[in-house]
Design an enzyme around this catalytic site. Structure first.
Site, short mmCIF file in Angstrom:
data_model
loop_
_atom_site.label_atom_id
_atom_site.label_comp_id
_atom_site.label_asym_id
_atom_site.label_seq_id
_atom_site.Cartn_x
_atom_site.Cartn_y
_atom_site.Cartn_z
CB SER A 57 -4.46 -6.85 3.92
OG SER A 57 -4.08 -5.56 3.57
CG HIS A 67 -1.79 -1.15 1.15
ND1 HIS A 67 -2.00 -1.74 2.35
CD2 HIS A 67 -2.64 -1.44 0.28
CE1 HIS A 67 -3.09 -2.86 1.98
NE2 HIS A 67 -3.35 -2.76 0.83
#
Ligand code: PNS
Length: 160
Positions: A129, A18
């Site tokens: 994630s 990210h």
């Protein structure tokens, strides 16, 4: 005219992938709003406030980057903040179908919002994630995959 990009997602937790995407987005936009969805169908590991705090810590203090939450449709949030670009990362072919559908639906709902797919750094393409959560849940070392603050939060969450 200020070009505002949204980088939407769940960020549960934020990863180095990210962070990489935010940096890449800054080459295309004057400001990037990292937009954390509050109404995701998934049961999150971290609460919304915790994800905001972890993102802010991981992303540092670049004035061009802000971290906000949004509720409801992404396109409505884009209208509210005047964003013309939605950034998503494409890691592998497996991401493509979902991302393509989402981009076309968002275009249907808001033709003024252009979805832009960015390719992450090669050494981060395997990262997600959900994999970070899985590795951390079983006590694996995620220190190369996330900011130290995120690693510490994961360790606390899964401490036995
Ligand atoms: O990190 P994720 O789970 O891949 O992010 C998905 C997200 C949050 C970007 C997507 O689910 C979203 O935009 N949710 C907000 C609701 C919405 O606008 N849904 C319609 C998209 S077609």
């Amino acid at each position: 005219m200020t070009r505002t990009a949204l980088y939407p997602g769940s960020f549960d937790p934020p990863t180095r992938g990210h962070e990489d995407l935010v940096r890449r987005s800054l080459a295309l936009a004057d400001r990037v709003i990292v937009a954390v969805a509050t109404n995701s169908a998934k049961q999150p590991l971290f609460g919304i406030e915790e994800r905001l705090e972890l993102l802010r810590t991981a992303l540092g203090s670049d004035p061009r980057v802000t971290v906000e939450t949004f509720d409801g449709l992404l396109v409505e949030f884009a209208r509210k903040v005047g964003a013309t670009m939605a950034v998503r990362g494409l890691r592998a072919v497996s991401d493509f179908e979902y991302e393509f559908q989402m981009a076309l639906m968002n275009r249907q709902l808001h033709p003024g919002l252009e979805t832009v797919f960015l390719v992450p750094a090669l050494d981060l393409t395997y990262l997600s994630s959900s994999l970070v959560r899985e590795v951390a849940r079983h006590g694996g070392d995620v220190s190369a995959l996330v900011h130290p603050a995120v690693a510490a939060a994961l360790q606390r969450r899964f401490a036995r």
